[in-house]
Design a protein around this motif. Structure first.
Motif, PDB file in Angstrom:
ATOM      1  N   LEU A  31       0.582  -1.406  -0.546  1.00 25.42           N
ATOM      2  CA  LEU A  31      -0.169  -0.201  -0.076  1.00 25.42           C
ATOM      3  C   LEU A  31       0.570   1.426   0.319  1.00 25.42           C
ATOM      4  O   LEU A  31       0.740   2.397  -0.705  1.00 25.42           O
ATOM      5  CB  LEU A  31      -0.887  -0.189   1.063  1.00 25.42           C
ATOM      6  N   VAL A  32       1.879   1.127   0.463  1.00 26.71           N
ATOM      7  CA  VAL A  32       3.218   2.718   0.954  1.00 26.71           C
ATOM      8  C   VAL A  32       3.360   2.726  -0.802  1.00 26.71           C
ATOM      9  O   VAL A  32       3.286   4.110  -0.785  1.00 26.71           O
ATOM     10  CB  VAL A  32       3.283   2.262   1.549  1.00 26.71           C
ATOM     11  N   GLU A  33       3.651   1.490  -1.205  1.00 25.44           N
ATOM     12  CA  GLU A  33       4.734   1.179  -2.858  1.00 25.44           C
ATOM     13  C   GLU A  33       3.459   2.029  -3.241  1.00 25.44           C
ATOM     14  O   GLU A  33       4.003   3.109  -4.229  1.00 25.44           O
ATOM     15  CB  GLU A  33       4.979   0.665  -2.897  1.00 25.44           C
ATOM     16  N   ASN A  34       2.733   1.507  -3.476  1.00 23.68           N
ATOM     17  CA  ASN A  34       0.817   2.167  -4.104  1.00 23.68           C
ATOM     18  C   ASN A  34       0.944   3.848  -4.324  1.00 23.68           C
ATOM     19  O   ASN A  34       0.401   4.670  -4.897  1.00 23.68           O
ATOM     20  CB  ASN A  34      -0.115   1.798  -3.810  1.00 23.68           C
ATOM     21  N   ALA A  35       1.443   4.435  -2.890  1.00 24.02           N
ATOM     22  CA  ALA A  35       1.540   5.842  -2.625  1.00 24.02           C
ATOM     23  C   ALA A  35       2.472   6.363  -3.019  1.00 24.02           C
ATOM     24  O   ALA A  35       2.078   7.762  -3.596  1.00 24.02           O
ATOM     25  CB  ALA A  35       1.263   5.873  -1.104  1.00 24.02           C
ATOM     26  N   VAL A  36       2.935   6.278  -2.809  1.00 27.53           N
ATOM     27  CA  VAL A  36       4.756   6.606  -3.618  1.00 27.53           C
ATOM     28  C   VAL A  36       4.328   6.698  -5.118  1.00 27.53           C
ATOM     29  O   VAL A  36       5.102   7.901  -6.188  1.00 27.53           O
ATOM     30  CB  VAL A  36       6.164   5.525  -3.204  1.00 27.53           C
ATOM     31  N   ASP A  37       4.017   5.629  -6.180  1.00 27.14           N
ATOM     32  CA  ASP A  37       3.884   5.623  -7.483  1.00 27.14           C
ATOM     33  C   ASP A  37       2.829   6.552  -7.353  1.00 27.14           C
ATOM     34  O   ASP A  37       3.173   7.696  -9.285  1.00 27.14           O
ATOM     35  CB  ASP A  37       3.505   4.576  -7.646  1.00 27.14           C
ATOM     36  N   ALA A  38       2.026   7.081  -6.372  1.00 28.01           N
ATOM     37  CA  ALA A  38       0.718   7.701  -6.977  1.00 28.01           C
ATOM     38  C   ALA A  38       1.279   9.574  -6.850  1.00 28.01           C
ATOM     39  O   ALA A  38       0.281   9.712  -6.744  1.00 28.01           O
ATOM     40  CB  ALA A  38      -0.514   7.621  -6.153  1.00 28.01           C
ATOM     41  N   GLY A  39       2.412  10.035  -6.180  1.00 33.62           N
ATOM     42  CA  GLY A  39       2.798  10.948  -6.377  1.00 33.62           C
ATOM     43  C   GLY A  39       2.616  11.382  -5.199  1.00 33.62           C
ATOM     44  O   GLY A  39       2.159  12.601  -4.513  1.00 33.62           O
ATOM     45  N   ALA A  40       2.033  11.013  -3.810  1.00 32.34           N
ATOM     46  CA  ALA A  40       2.051  11.145  -2.218  1.00 32.34           C
ATOM     47  C   ALA A  40       3.555  12.023  -1.954  1.00 32.34           C
ATOM     48  O   ALA A  40       4.133  11.459  -1.990  1.00 32.34           O
ATOM     49  CB  ALA A  40       1.859  10.009  -1.573  1.00 32.34           C
ATOM     50  N   ARG A  41       2.958  13.235  -1.300  1.00 31.01           N
ATOM     51  CA  ARG A  41       4.111  13.770  -0.603  1.00 31.01           C
ATOM     52  C   ARG A  41       3.644  13.659   1.017  1.00 31.01           C
ATOM     53  O   ARG A  41       4.719  13.969   1.567  1.00 31.01           O
ATOM     54  CB  ARG A  41       3.589  15.431  -0.903  1.00 31.01           C
ATOM     55  N   HIS A  42       2.823  13.193   1.478  1.00 33.13           N
ATOM     56  CA  HIS A  42       2.986  13.073   2.662  1.00 33.13           C
ATOM     57  C   HIS A  42       2.190  11.243   2.814  1.00 33.13           C
ATOM     58  O   HIS A  42       0.281  11.426   2.468  1.00 33.13           O
ATOM     59  CB  HIS A  42       2.124  14.045   3.452  1.00 33.13           C
TER      60      HIS A  42
END
Length: 660
Positions: A31-42
């Motif tokens: 889930l965190v890797e998906n968030a990184v791929d989605a361009g999340a900053r927080h």
């Protein structure tokens, strides 16, 4: 009748989940890797009961539309790749399209997501892979995943989960691996409502210090090299940062955590002879390689990566680490520039120095058969000589020749008195040498009880073997000390060679273990308390470890956060790095949570035994050697030290016989 049939999607997803989702840490990683791929900053992660009851991952990335939110839970649905060739030019963390359907098939998942340009978001709830509801919802931009009751429908898998402490350590490890490789993203981690980590955007060096503590900052050496194959940068530890346990070692390739035994050996080879055997060096090494030169599609966990030119990358890494360590350990060169410096006069510099000479008589022949010739030459040698300085001195060879000649005369005269030319056998005669070693001579001898041989004419002659026994080893000895390091003992099957320091360490270790189990260890207060900072994963075990440590004689005070002050230690730890000892004890207890008490006792007993054991080189008496061997054979394990080093070795009789 046909036997082959297609598996239902729910079964196929559970099979895939067995590879992708192994524990709560696997859910957080995906889930965190998906968030990184989605361009999340927080990115915020919250767990309850180490993730067994609930896992929540929130991000401020791009979010998903209504259609994408529903399609994301289908197998092999992904936005990362479009064709097979894209597998060899990956720039994202995920690409398989298996994570979300695998998670949803073994848990109850709730998703709230909204794109930044949309006014209304989407709410989905999936139980065991089946869609329960989908409706509009008001939520912030990004994604909010809530995964509850992991493996609720696969009870066998749930029973294989470890304790909360162990599973939480795995969660922290997965969280740290992603946080270290993306220092520009803010991360927070919360466990059971308590914030454990709050990382603000920073550079790579600052992120490492924020994750593992400021104490590590003093032991980091930077490395950086850029070639046509790619770029390698990061940090390696100084030799004094070597530890046996709790060592941080990380490889990252294009933003992805990687395990690689070959690269690990390349790093450790640079520290050969700089650290003790069995100790490890911390390192944080980042690779930036052309995506076409690596293959990450090896295993669903994506921690195994193949390189097209692995040998070249290995050499570049080895050179980079060697250079960093070499700069740190460089010895300053001697400066021979004397311009502008005062001259230092040489003591007695005005005294004339003469070249030394050697005086000898070229006519002297010690093997000459003519006594008159030898006498003349000896008298000539006995005359005083003058050197160039005018001082009278004797030839350096005069006394030597005189002593040697008188010794040979006495030797040969003794042989002639015995009336047997074979009384002095040739040193190069193997038969005669073996006869002497066996206690036999060519003359008639009578063995005596006092260790000498009596010839037929009443004279005594001591054999070679008896000389060794009487002069080197007293007859009452049963042990022999070799160079102050090893004890050699004759046993039924051969010769036993025992390392005296390691043997004493094993004896003291088992003695201290018995004393700790029988009574409380005496405590000794420190004049100046020492500070120790525990890693995040050890803070979970510390509350259960502290009572046991207090019973051993330690006294720790919390200074706030993960820092503690050591106020008192058990008596008998003089000269020990107390902070490192406490850290190693807690690390050992963390790795073996099943029996914390025994791990703490073993760690402390091993340290005390190692410091109290006799040192190599210490000369031992016969009684001391006898006591060491006797006590060692009474130990539960007389072959190895507490840290696994060999104590004794037996040379079999067959090997000794083969030598001759």
């Amino acid at each position: 009748m046909d036997k082959i049939q297609l598996l239902p999607d729910s079964v196929a997803n559970q099979i895939a989940a067995g590879e992708v989702i192994q524990r709560p840490a696997s859910v957080i990683k995906e889930l965190v890797e998906n968030a990184v791929d989605a361009g999340a900053r927080h990115i915020s992660v919250a767990v309850v009961d180490a993730g067994k009851s609930s896992i929540q991952v929130m991000d401020d990335g791009t979010g998903m539309s209504v259609t994408d939110a529903r399609l994301a839970f289908e197998r092999h649905a992904t936005s990362k790749i479009r064709k097979a060739d894209d597998l060899f030019s990956l720039t994202t963390m995920g690409f398989r399209g298996e994570a979300l359907p695998s998670i949803a098939s073994v848990a109850q998942v709730t998703l709230k997501t909204r794109q930044e340009n949309d006014n209304i978001g989407t709410l989905l709830r999936i139980d065991g892979g089946a869609l329960q509801m989908q409706e509009p919802v008001n939520c912030p931009a990004g994604c909010n995943f809530i995964v509850e009751n992991l493996f609720y429908n696969v009870p066998v898998r749930r029973r294989f989960l470890k304790s909360n402490v162990t599973e939480m350590n795995n969660v922290i490890a997965a969280f740290q691996r992603i946080a270290l490789v993306y220092p520009d993203i803010a991360f927070t981690l919360t466990s059971n409502g308590q914030e454990m980590m709050n990382l603000q955007p920073a550079n790579t060096h600052k992120r490492i210090i924020d994750v593992f503590g400021k104490k590590l900052n003093a032991f980091l050496l930077p490395i950086e090299v850029e070639t046509s194959l790619g770029k390698i940068y990061g940090f390696v530890g100084k030799p004094e940062a070597a530890r046996k346990k709790n060592v941080q070692q990380y490889f990252f390739v294009n933003g992805r955590y990687m395990k690689h035994a070959g690269f690990h050996k390349a790093v450790m080879a640079s520290y050969e002879r700089l650290v003790k055997q069995g100790e490890q060096i911390p390192y944080f090494i980042y690779f930036e390689i052309n995506p076409e030169d690596i293959d990450v599609n090896i295993h669903p966990t994506k921690t195994e990566i193949k390189f097209r030119d692995e040998a070249s990358v290995w050499q570049i890494l080895s050179v980079a680490v060697h250079e960093a360590v070499g700069k740190f350990t460089t010895i300053p060169s001697i400066d021979f520039d004397t311009e502008g410096r005062p001259d230092i006069p040489v003591v007695n510099g005005m005294e004339e120095i003469h070249i030394p000479t050697i005086d000898f008589n070229p006519q002297y022949n010690p093997f000459s058969s003519s006594p008159s010739t030898r006498r003349d030459t000896e008298q000539d040698d006995a005359r005083p000589r003058q050197d160039k300085s005018g001082q009278i001195r004797e030839s350096a060879f005069t006394n030597h020749n005189r002593g040697a000649q008188s010794g040979w005369e006495e030797l040969y005269s003794q042989a002639s008195l015995n009336g047997d030319e074979r009384a002095m056998p040739s040193l190069f005669d193997n038969d005669n040498l073996n006869d002497i070693a066996d206690g036999e001579t060519h003359g008639a001898q009578v063995a005596r009880q006092d260790g000498t041989d009596e010839k037929a004419d009443g004279t005594r002659h001591q054999t070679f073997a008896q000389h060794i026994v009487q002069e080197v080893m007293p007859r009452s000895n049963s042990h022999y000390q070799y160079k102050g390091t090893c004890i050699i003992t004759s046993v039924a099957s051969g010769l036993m060679v025992t390392h005296q320091e390691r043997a004493h360490e094993r004896i003291l270790f088992e003695r201290f273990m018995r004393e700790m189990q029988q009574s409380k260890m005496p405590s000794q207060r420190l004049l100046f308390p020492e500070a120790v900072q525990f890693p995040l994963e050890q803070m979970l075990t510390l509350p259960s470890v502290l009572p046991e440590m207090e019973a051993l004689g330690f006294e720790l005070t919390n200074l706030g956060g993960s820092s503690y002050a050591i106020n008192a230690v058990p008596a008998g730890l003089e000269g020990v790095n107390v902070a490192q000892l406490v850290s190693d004890m807690v690390a050992s207890a963390t790795e073996c949570a099943a029996d914390i008490s025994r791990e703490l006792h073993a760690s402390l007993a091993a340290t005390m035994a190692r410091n109290a054991a006799i040192a190599s080189g210490q000369v031992l008496s016969q009684d001391e050697m006898e006591n060491i061997i006797t006590d060692l054979l009474k130990c539960e394990n007389c072959r190895y030290t507490p840290d696994g080093r060999m104590i004794c070795y037996i040379i079999p009789d067959s090997d000794i016989t083969r030598f001759f």
